[in-house]
Design a protein around this motif. Structure first.
Motif, PDB file in Angstrom:
ATOM      1  N   HIS A  25     -14.691 -16.385 -11.478  1.00 12.30           N
ATOM      2  CA  HIS A  25     -15.350 -15.090 -11.334  1.00 12.30           C
ATOM      3  C   HIS A  25     -14.563 -13.954 -11.995  1.00 12.30           C
ATOM      4  O   HIS A  25     -15.145 -12.920 -12.334  1.00 12.30           O
ATOM      5  N   CYS A  26     -13.264 -14.125 -12.123  1.00 11.72           N
ATOM      6  CA  CYS A  26     -12.407 -13.156 -12.810  1.00 11.72           C
ATOM      7  C   CYS A  26     -11.622 -13.881 -13.892  1.00 11.72           C
ATOM      8  O   CYS A  26     -11.360 -15.091 -13.796  1.00 11.72           O
ATOM      9  N   ALA A  27     -11.225 -13.139 -14.910  1.00  9.57           N
ATOM     10  CA  ALA A  27     -10.547 -13.756 -16.048  1.00  9.57           C
ATOM     11  C   ALA A  27      -9.074 -14.023 -15.774  1.00  9.57           C
ATOM     12  O   ALA A  27      -8.496 -14.966 -16.323  1.00  9.57           O
ATOM     13  N   ALA A  28      -8.449 -13.189 -14.946  1.00 10.37           N
ATOM     14  CA  ALA A  28      -7.013 -13.290 -14.708  1.00 10.37           C
ATOM     15  C   ALA A  28      -6.667 -12.454 -13.487  1.00 10.37           C
ATOM     16  O   ALA A  28      -7.471 -11.628 -13.034  1.00 10.37           O
ATOM     17  N   LEU A  29      -5.458 -12.665 -12.984  1.00 10.11           N
ATOM     18  CA  LEU A  29      -4.948 -11.906 -11.841  1.00 10.11           C
ATOM     19  C   LEU A  29      -3.747 -11.086 -12.284  1.00 10.11           C
ATOM     20  O   LEU A  29      -2.802 -11.621 -12.862  1.00 10.11           O
ATOM     21  N   CYS A  30      -3.795  -9.793 -11.983  1.00 11.61           N
ATOM     22  CA  CYS A  30      -2.653  -8.906 -12.196  1.00 11.61           C
ATOM     23  C   CYS A  30      -2.217  -8.411 -10.820  1.00 11.61           C
ATOM     24  O   CYS A  30      -3.014  -7.816 -10.095  1.00 11.61           O
ATOM     25  N   THR A  31      -0.981  -8.673 -10.451  1.00 11.02           N
ATOM     26  CA  THR A  31      -0.516  -8.358  -9.102  1.00 11.02           C
ATOM     27  C   THR A  31       0.346  -7.098  -9.095  1.00 11.02           C
ATOM     28  O   THR A  31       1.290  -6.984  -9.873  1.00 11.02           O
ATOM     29  N   ALA A  32       0.021  -6.178  -8.220  1.00  9.26           N
ATOM     30  CA  ALA A  32       0.871  -5.007  -8.017  1.00  9.26           C
ATOM     31  C   ALA A  32       2.081  -5.410  -7.171  1.00  9.26           C
ATOM     32  O   ALA A  32       2.042  -6.406  -6.446  1.00  9.26           O
ATOM     33  N   PRO A  33       3.171  -4.642  -7.229  1.00  9.50           N
ATOM     34  CA  PRO A  33       4.406  -5.037  -6.535  1.00  9.50           C
ATOM     35  C   PRO A  33       4.236  -5.113  -5.014  1.00  9.50           C
ATOM     36  O   PRO A  33       3.530  -4.306  -4.412  1.00  9.50           O
ATOM     37  N   ILE A  34       4.898  -6.105  -4.430  1.00  8.02           N
ATOM     38  CA  ILE A  34       4.897  -6.264  -2.974  1.00  8.02           C
ATOM     39  C   ILE A  34       6.260  -5.885  -2.410  1.00  8.02           C
ATOM     40  O   ILE A  34       7.239  -5.765  -3.143  1.00  8.02           O
ATOM     41  N   HIS A  35       6.307  -5.698  -1.095  1.00  6.15           N
ATOM     42  CA  HIS A  35       7.561  -5.405  -0.385  1.00  6.15           C
ATOM     43  C   HIS A  35       7.810  -6.559   0.572  1.00  6.15           C
ATOM     44  O   HIS A  35       7.156  -6.676   1.617  1.00  6.15           O
ATOM     45  N   LYS A  36       8.737  -7.434   0.201  1.00  7.33           N
ATOM     46  CA  LYS A  36       8.913  -8.685   0.931  1.00  7.33           C
ATOM     47  C   LYS A  36       9.262  -8.450   2.402  1.00  7.33           C
ATOM     48  O   LYS A  36       8.778  -9.157   3.288  1.00  7.33           O
ATOM     49  N   ALA A  37      10.108  -7.471   2.677  1.00  7.02           N
ATOM     50  CA  ALA A  37      10.525  -7.245   4.070  1.00  7.02           C
ATOM     51  C   ALA A  37       9.326  -6.952   4.963  1.00  7.02           C
ATOM     52  O   ALA A  37       9.235  -7.459   6.094  1.00  7.02           O
ATOM     53  N   ALA A  38       8.401  -6.138   4.491  1.00  7.64           N
ATOM     54  CA  ALA A  38       7.212  -5.817   5.289  1.00  7.64           C
ATOM     55  C   ALA A  38       6.345  -7.051   5.499  1.00  7.64           C
ATOM     56  O   ALA A  38       5.756  -7.235   6.573  1.00  7.64           O
ATOM     57  N   LEU A  39       6.268  -7.907   4.475  1.00  2.00           N
ATOM     58  CA  LEU A  39       5.465  -9.123   4.612  1.00  2.00           C
ATOM     59  C   LEU A  39       6.090 -10.090   5.609  1.00  2.00           C
ATOM     60  O   LEU A  39       5.378 -10.761   6.370  1.00  2.00           O
ATOM     61  N   GLY A  51       5.566   5.708   0.633  1.00  2.00           N
ATOM     62  CA  GLY A  51       6.999   5.628   0.869  1.00  2.00           C
ATOM     63  C   GLY A  51       7.392   5.013   2.187  1.00  2.00           C
ATOM     64  O   GLY A  51       8.579   4.806   2.456  1.00  2.00           O
ATOM     65  N   ARG A  52       6.404   4.705   3.064  1.00  4.05           N
ATOM     66  CA  ARG A  52       6.711   4.162   4.387  1.00  4.05           C
ATOM     67  C   ARG A  52       5.935   2.856   4.609  1.00  4.05           C
ATOM     68  O   ARG A  52       4.795   2.880   5.101  1.00  4.05           O
ATOM     69  N   PRO A  53       6.512   1.731   4.238  1.00  4.68           N
ATOM     70  CA  PRO A  53       5.799   0.462   4.399  1.00  4.68           C
ATOM     71  C   PRO A  53       5.489   0.167   5.859  1.00  4.68           C
ATOM     72  O   PRO A  53       6.300   0.428   6.741  1.00  4.68           O
ATOM     73  N   ASP A  54       4.298  -0.352   6.103  1.00  2.21           N
ATOM     74  CA  ASP A  54       3.823  -0.633   7.451  1.00  2.21           C
ATOM     75  C   ASP A  54       3.574  -2.135   7.571  1.00  2.21           C
ATOM     76  O   ASP A  54       2.685  -2.675   6.903  1.00  2.21           O
ATOM     77  N   PRO A  67       0.796  -1.233   0.000  1.00  2.52           N
ATOM     78  CA  PRO A  67       0.000   0.000   0.000  1.00  2.52           C
ATOM     79  C   PRO A  67       0.824   1.277   0.000  1.00  2.52           C
ATOM     80  O   PRO A  67       0.342   2.318  -0.468  1.00  2.52           O
ATOM     81  N   ALA A  68       2.065   1.224   0.513  1.00  2.00           N
ATOM     82  CA  ALA A  68       2.895   2.431   0.565  1.00  2.00           C
ATOM     83  C   ALA A  68       3.687   2.654  -0.709  1.00  2.00           C
ATOM     84  O   ALA A  68       4.392   3.656  -0.825  1.00  2.00           O
ATOM     85  N   GLY A  69       3.582   1.741  -1.667  1.00  5.89           N
ATOM     86  CA  GLY A  69       4.280   1.882  -2.934  1.00  5.89           C
ATOM     87  C   GLY A  69       3.398   2.514  -3.992  1.00  5.89           C
ATOM     88  O   GLY A  69       2.347   3.085  -3.700  1.00  5.89           O
ATOM     89  N   ILE A  70       3.815   2.347  -5.240  1.00  5.52           N
ATOM     90  CA  ILE A  70       3.078   2.984  -6.335  1.00  5.52           C
ATOM     91  C   ILE A  70       1.923   2.125  -6.846  1.00  5.52           C
ATOM     92  O   ILE A  70       1.181   2.561  -7.725  1.00  5.52           O
ATOM     93  N   GLY A  71       1.756   0.905  -6.299  1.00  3.50           N
ATOM     94  CA  GLY A  71       0.711   0.022  -6.788  1.00  3.50           C
ATOM     95  C   GLY A  71      -0.676   0.638  -6.830  1.00  3.50           C
ATOM     96  O   GLY A  71      -1.349   0.567  -7.871  1.00  3.50           O
ATOM     97  N   PRO A  72      -1.166   1.236  -5.740  1.00  2.37           N
ATOM     98  CA  PRO A  72      -2.516   1.808  -5.783  1.00  2.37           C
ATOM     99  C   PRO A  72      -2.683   2.896  -6.845  1.00  2.37           C
ATOM    100  O   PRO A  72      -3.702   2.934  -7.548  1.00  2.37           O
ATOM    101  N   GLU A  73      -1.689   3.771  -6.980  1.00  3.21           N
ATOM    102  CA  GLU A  73      -1.867   4.882  -7.933  1.00  3.21           C
ATOM    103  C   GLU A  73      -1.803   4.422  -9.380  1.00  3.21           C
ATOM    104  O   GLU A  73      -2.539   4.923 -10.237  1.00  3.21           O
ATOM    105  N   ILE A  74      -0.926   3.441  -9.700  1.00  2.00           N
ATOM    106  CA  ILE A  74      -0.879   2.979 -11.094  1.00  2.00           C
ATOM    107  C   ILE A  74      -2.098   2.130 -11.427  1.00  2.00           C
ATOM    108  O   ILE A  74      -2.514   2.080 -12.593  1.00  2.00           O
TER     109      ILE A  74
END
Length: 323
Positions: free
Chosen positions: A103-117, A78-81, A11-18
């Motif tokens: 229910h959906c045709a395909a999955l497109c994944t926005a970038p994750i931040h492994k350290a936060a996960l 810019g600040r992963p939580d 959520p703190a990256g560019i995924g939501p805005e793009i």
């Protein structure tokens, strides 16, 4: 058309805005369904909560359809939580379920931040690809990077160069070729795929003068697969495989290690490359970039790769549907 599910990513990256920009540009073309906490979308985003994926096509024309999840806290660009970690993981899992259940045709994944996960939820996988393979119950998948001009597959991926020869086994290379060929037929509508296979060493070993892997392993494997009917060129010298005339002779290039594959595609189309996971029972694409914390929330993120990933996912879904 069924919607393309988009998992929110970090959520703190560019995924939501793009994702929002992609919806703005594609809303009359491809229905989307965003999975995440709507508080993490950019301010003034036109979004609408839906309770079911079947509502997405209707809503997508005027607002970004959102299958809302409560991640417990707002996001600061810019600040992963780490408290968001479980929500990010659940969004990916939900996306997989929506696609596998039809229910959906395909999955497109926005970038994750492994350290936060890892910090927030003890995430036990090296990245998206391995997590998706685990959810699908698949032993081996293949990473393809694709753009309009080129498709490349690295046989080994995130390894030190010194470890590549030992990890480059006949079994791994054969499985990579088979999975790639099958995916080109099923997901890209190519009836008789042509594959170009790079050598490991400079000049593909130059008759053993610059390395012996081509003679000892790669060439015999390719000869055996050609006898089965595979259309394989190689092993080829990697430095002559990627100019325009060479690219016209094949549908995908199988490379031996990470940079051998990624340098040419990122040179040819840095912004428009798409990461595709081959070998899954469902379609998954992703933009070929990371979370970009340094520009998150500043309106500077280039949505080109996300848009290309959504379009490719839709095209792959259509190819599967028409087989």
């Amino acid at each position: 058309m069924k919607p393309i599910a988009i998992s929110c990513g970090e959520p703190a990256g560019i995924g939501p805005e793009i994702a929002v920009t992609a919806w703005e540009r594609l809303r009359g073309e491809i229905p989307l369904l965003w999975l995440g906490d709507p508080r993490h979308l950019p301010e003034k985003t036109r979004w609408q909560a839906v309770s079911d994926a079947s509502e997405a096509a209707r809503v997508s024309a005027t607002a970004l359809p959102v299958l809302a999840r409560d991640f417990g806290a707002p996001a600061v660009p810019g600040r992963p939580d780490p408290t968001h970690a479980q929500g990010v993981i659940d969004a990916i899992r939900d996306g997989v379920d929506l696609v596998r259940d039809g229910h959906c045709a395909a999955l497109c994944t926005a970038p994750i931040h492994k350290a936060a996960l890892i910090d927030g939820a003890g995430f036990a996988h090296p990245g998206h690809t391995e997590f998706l393979a685990d959810l699908a119950g698949v032993d081996q998948v293949v990473m393809m990077l694709a753009c309009t001009a080129l498709r490349v597959v690295p046989t080994t991926i995130h390894l030190p160069l010194s470890e590549v020869p030992a990890r480059l086994t006949p079994e791994l290379l054969e499985a990579t070729i088979r999975i790639t060929r099958d995916a080109l037929i099923r997901d890209f509508g190519i009836a008789a795929p042509r594959l170009a296979i790079a050598g490991l060493n400079p000049h593909a070993g130059e008759d053993g003068k610059m390395g012996g892997e081509e003679i000892a392993m790669i060439s015999p494997l390719l000869d055996g697969m050609r006898a089965e009917g595979f259309d394989l060129a190689g092993p080829l010298s990697a430095d002559t495989m990627f100019h325009a005339a060479a690219r016209a002779t094949y549908d995908a290039a199988i490379c031996m290690y990470h940079d051998q594959a990624l340098i040419p595609i990122k040179t040819i189309d840095f912004s428009g490359g798409v990461n595709v996971t081959l070998g899954l029972p469902f379609i998954r694409t992703s933009p070929d970039h990371g979370t970009a914390f340094g520009i998150a929330g500043k309106g500077l993120a280039d949505p080109s790769s996300m848009i290309a990933a959504i379009r490719m996912a839709a095209d792959m879904a259509q190819a599967r549907a028409t087989r």
